[in-house]
Design an enzyme around this catalytic site. Structure first.
Site, PDB file in Angstrom:
ATOM      1  N   CYS A 339     -83.482 -14.362 -42.931  1.00 24.05           N
ATOM      2  CA  CYS A 339     -82.882 -13.547 -44.330  1.00 24.05           C
ATOM      3  C   CYS A 339     -81.417 -13.736 -44.674  1.00 24.05           C
ATOM      4  CB  CYS A 339     -83.440 -12.171 -44.289  1.00 24.05           C
ATOM      5  SG  CYS A 339     -83.671 -11.591 -42.697  1.00 24.05           S
ATOM      6  N   ARG A 368     -87.138 -17.061 -31.042  1.00 20.21           N
ATOM      7  CA  ARG A 368     -87.126 -15.790 -30.453  1.00 20.21           C
ATOM      8  C   ARG A 368     -87.521 -15.489 -29.124  1.00 20.21           C
ATOM      9  NH1 ARG A 368     -90.622 -12.862 -35.584  1.00 20.21           N
ATOM     10  NH2 ARG A 368     -89.375 -13.488 -36.929  1.00 20.21           N
ATOM     11  N   GLN A 386     -91.221 -20.862 -40.043  1.00 14.15           N
ATOM     12  CA  GLN A 386     -91.953 -19.757 -40.971  1.00 14.15           C
ATOM     13  C   GLN A 386     -91.879 -20.449 -42.185  1.00 14.15           C
ATOM     14  OE1 GLN A 386     -89.589 -16.399 -40.192  1.00 14.15           O
ATOM     15  NE2 GLN A 386     -91.374 -15.355 -39.322  1.00 14.15           N
ATOM     16  N   ASP A 388     -91.200 -19.017 -45.206  1.00 19.42           N
ATOM     17  CA  ASP A 388     -90.359 -17.880 -45.323  1.00 19.42           C
ATOM     18  C   ASP A 388     -89.775 -17.779 -46.591  1.00 19.42           C
ATOM     19  OD1 ASP A 388     -89.659 -15.185 -44.774  1.00 19.42           O
ATOM     20  OD2 ASP A 388     -88.305 -15.801 -43.045  1.00 19.42           O
ATOM     21  N   HIS A 390     -87.712 -14.811 -49.502  1.00 17.60           N
ATOM     22  CA  HIS A 390     -86.844 -13.714 -49.804  1.00 17.60           C
ATOM     23  C   HIS A 390     -86.920 -13.643 -51.125  1.00 17.60           C
ATOM     24  CE1 HIS A 390     -86.132 -14.199 -45.497  1.00 17.60           C
ATOM     25  NE2 HIS A 390     -86.306 -12.913 -45.411  1.00 17.60           N
ATOM     26  N   LYS A 469     -94.721  -2.840 -44.495  1.00 15.72           N
ATOM     27  CA  LYS A 469     -95.255  -4.194 -44.534  1.00 15.72           C
ATOM     28  C   LYS A 469     -96.598  -4.202 -44.804  1.00 15.72           C
ATOM     29  CE  LYS A 469     -95.579  -5.501 -39.623  1.00 15.72           C
ATOM     30  NZ  LYS A 469     -95.401  -6.386 -38.614  1.00 15.72           N
ATOM     31  N   HIS A 515     -89.444  -9.522 -48.186  1.00 14.62           N
ATOM     32  CA  HIS A 515     -89.604 -10.759 -47.104  1.00 14.62           C
ATOM     33  C   HIS A 515     -91.055 -11.063 -46.998  1.00 14.62           C
ATOM     34  CE1 HIS A 515     -85.917  -9.348 -44.635  1.00 14.62           C
ATOM     35  NE2 HIS A 515     -86.106  -8.216 -45.452  1.00 14.62           N
TER      36      HIS A 515
END
Length: 640
Positions: A339, A368, A386, A388, A390, A469, A515
């Site tokens: 992000c 991670r 990911q 991903d 935003h 979420k 997200h």
RNA sequence: GCCCACGUAGCUCAGUCGGUAGAGCACAUCCUUGGUAAGGAUGAGGUCACCAGUUCGAUCCUGGUCGUGGGCUCCA
């Protein structure tokens, strides 16, 4: 007090029975004997009770059959009690704690100085069989809280004592179940006697924290499974065997997709050519679908200054999961999420309400630091990518954006052939942001789900530290659930990074950030995908769509020609021109789960065609190369 | 991170009650030119995960490290 009570049976018939009538007898009278033998308990006014329960008032009464999920669960619960008894018989000094039935069986947690071995499990099983053969009744007894406390204190069962002490203060009596001298604290109900236990197997012994808290002592958990019949048990054990065969770690090696190498490090995936190709196909699909839906593709750096992670709150709330490095005496955090760079892109110029929503998509590779014990094949790794994005939008656009994402997830799951369940997770204990923002964000997510008419469950306290979420859990072919897609609503990071847009009114406003991921982690998703298809991927995903198998070496020139034409048509083809027998080459291609094997021999060379054999064994006969190309294109266009 | 188990050839696994190891498949070479799930012969392959300790001697016993598996906790 009434002499007689009125009983309403499942068929609606009403009968009179004496006060104190035994429910089991009433149920037995109304059923034929054969059926009654599979009755494990009864329901009185909807509440499950033992068959020995005595009725003291008018009631609606019905049987609980072992063939129902509720009945099976009662049987398994009783099995766990018998297991606890057997363990105490075999290993004096063992302390018992709790032992419920679970989805596929049951377990019981024990505290014992020695560790149980697989041989011990056999011994315990043997003792369980003896107890079952003796057909000992389960006897229920209600005693005062104090009496139960005294009993378990005397027996030295400290876990039971703790359980009783922790009961709510208004609970005055507890129920005990006794079978053959073994007493356990239990709410019940149980099967009438141990004779109903016929088909069970102890599977494994594992560690488990007392009450699931890692600060507590670790107990030894014995897992078992049980069914009403031997056939059902055998079926279940067969399914377990099937699951082992389709394990993605095994298939990943057999199909030469990837490795996780000890020398390289735990939780780090090394993609081999076929695996990397599969992944690339999925990633290409992702880019195409995102561009179609108004997303912009962006790319951020792997490391960002630690200061930035402090500002975002990751340093305070996520540091334990992050890796750090130093460059020119400056601390950098390796990104665990994508992000930050996306927010910097947003901040790169003044934004108008006319620009919103902005949707930044990145196939973002994150690191991670997962604890060593949680790593598992592809689903749990330390570096993953990911899909991903935003989304920065106005509060008014939130609902539409969330609904569009939910639709996207539904579309994707359909393409890849998965069912899924939806969960809404709310504010966790450790979190940032104001109560109002959390409230607003949670309502936005929930409202969008309702507007989309999607069924969901609420998961209290399971949200991310910056916002609530929606989680989408996909179900694989073995009914196991995997979290993949998620939508997270965040008011906090835009605040911390002072993101703004100029509204219609000419004033600065704060955008909201969503997200979201669709497949989640590409690594995890591929792991689930491998198991879903047992490695036999749909044609559009197969790294190798067709293998050319020549009969003898004199057929190689036509094979080369066909290969060239298929490659020109963007078909992923390999040529197996080795000096081996046809059957041998077919077998290898078959074991690699290649969708099509194109046989090339005298006939094909003469006719200028190919003979496709599908991996299900079906032969399509001789067809023109162009016809095969059309066939592949058609199936791929339909994602089959 | 915690509990338990495990780590022998590329893979699946034998084996050595402590005297440096074997099978099948895969791989290489040769023979075979064979039409839809394994043709034949020969050969090469292992610091028995790594590091210490005990011992005349360790793949085997002990300890540690790393990794894997099943769980717990955590999670995309």
């Amino acid at each position: 007090m009434a002499e007689r009570i009125q009983i309403t049976l499942p068929d609606g018939k009403q009968v009179l029975h004496p006060f104190g009538a035994v429910v089991g007898k009433i149920v037995a009278d109304t059923d034929d004997t054969a059926k009654f033998r599979s009755t494990v308990a009864a329901k009185v006014n909807g509440v499950p009770v033992d068959l020995s329960y005595r009725l003291t008032a008018d009631a609606v009464v019905g049987p609980i059959d072992v063939a129902t999920p509720e009945g099976l669960s009662i049987l398994r619960h009783s099995m766990s009690h018998v297991m606890a008894q057997a363990v105490q018989d075999c290993f004096p000094g063992v302390q018992v704690s709790i032992g419920p039935s679970i989805e596929d069986g049951f377990y019981y947690d024990f505290d014992y100085a020695e560790t149980f071995t697989p041989q011990d499990l056999e011994k315990i099983e043997e003792r369980m069989r003896q107890i079952a053969a003796a057909d000992i009744p389960f006897e229920r007894r209600e005693v005062s809280r104090a009496e139960a406390l005294a009993l378990f204190q005397e027996k030295g069962e400290t876990y039971k004592v703790e359980l009783i002490n922790d009961l709510p203060s208004d609970v005055q009596t507890v129920s005990l179940y006794t079978e053959d001298g073994y007493v356990d604290l239990c709410r019940g109900p149980h099967i009438p006697s141990t004779g109903m236990i016929r088909a069970f197997k102890l599977l494994s012994v594992a560690g488990a924290y007392w009450r699931g808290d890692e600060r507590n002592k670790m107990l030894q958990r014995i897992y078992g499974t049980g069914f009403a019949t031997q056939e059902a048990l055998d079926d279940h054990l067969r399914i377990l065997e099937e699951a082992r065969k389709r394990d993605h770690r095994r298939l990943g090696r057999e199909l030469d997709l990837f490795q996780i190498n000890e020398e390289a490090g735990a939780g780090l995936v090394i993609w081999h050519p076929k695996g990397a190709l599969l992944r690339t196909i999925i990633e290409d699909w992702e880019r195409k679908e995102h561009l179609k839906r108004g997303y912009d593709i962006v790319i951020g750096p792997q490391i960002l200054k630690a200061e930035l992670w402090k500002r975002s709150g990751h340093f305070d709330h996520y540091r334990d999961h992050m890796y750090f490095t130093e460059v020119d005496e400056q601390s950098y955090g390796i990104k665990p999420m994508n992000c930050l760079a996306h927010m910097l892109i947003y901040k790169s110029k003044i934004r108008s309400y006319r620009d919103l929503p902005l949707r930044y998509f990145e196939l973002g590779t994150v690191h991670r630091h997962e604890k060593a014990g949680v790593l598992h094949g592809l689903p749990r790794v330390r570096q993953f990518t990911q899909d991903d994005a935003h989304i920065l939008c106005t509060p008014g656009q939130l609902n539409g954006e969330i609904r569009a994402i939910a639709d996207f997830v539904g579309y994707a799951m359909g393409i890849f052939g998965f069912e899924y369940e939806v969960e809404l997770s709310t504010r966790p204990e450790h979190s940032i942001g104001s109560d109002e923002d959390w409230e607003l964000a949670t309502r936005a997510l929930e409202g969008a789900l309702k507007d989309n008419g999607m069924a969901y469950e609420v998961n209290e306290g399971d949200g991310a530290f910056y916002g609530p979420k929606i989680d989408f859990k996909l179900k694989d072919a073995l009914k196991r659930k995997w979290q993949c897609a998620t939508i997270q609503c965040d008011f906090t990071l835009p605040e911390r990074f002072e993101l703004s847009y100029i509204g219609e009114d000419g004033e600065k406003h704060r955008p909201v950030m969503l997200h979201r991921v669709i497949l989640g982690s590409i690594e995890r998703f591929i792991g689930v995908l491998i198991e879903q298809h047992t490695g036999a991927f749909p044609l559009w995903l197969s790294p190798v769509q067709a293998v050319l198998v020549t009969v003898t070496e004199k057929h190689i020139p036509w094979g080369e020609e066909v290969r060239k034409r298929l490659l020109d048509a963007d078909i992923r083809v390999e040529g197996d021109f080795r000096n081996e027998k046809l059957g041998y080459k077919i077998r290898e291609a078959q074991m690699q789960k290649t969708p099509y094997m194109l046989v090339i021999g005298d006939r094909e060379v003469t006719s200028g065609q190919v003979s496709p054999r599908q991996r299900d064994g079906k032969n399509l006969g001789s067809i023109d190369v162009e016809a095969f190309i059309a066939l592949v294109r058609e199936r791929c266009a339909q994602y089959r």
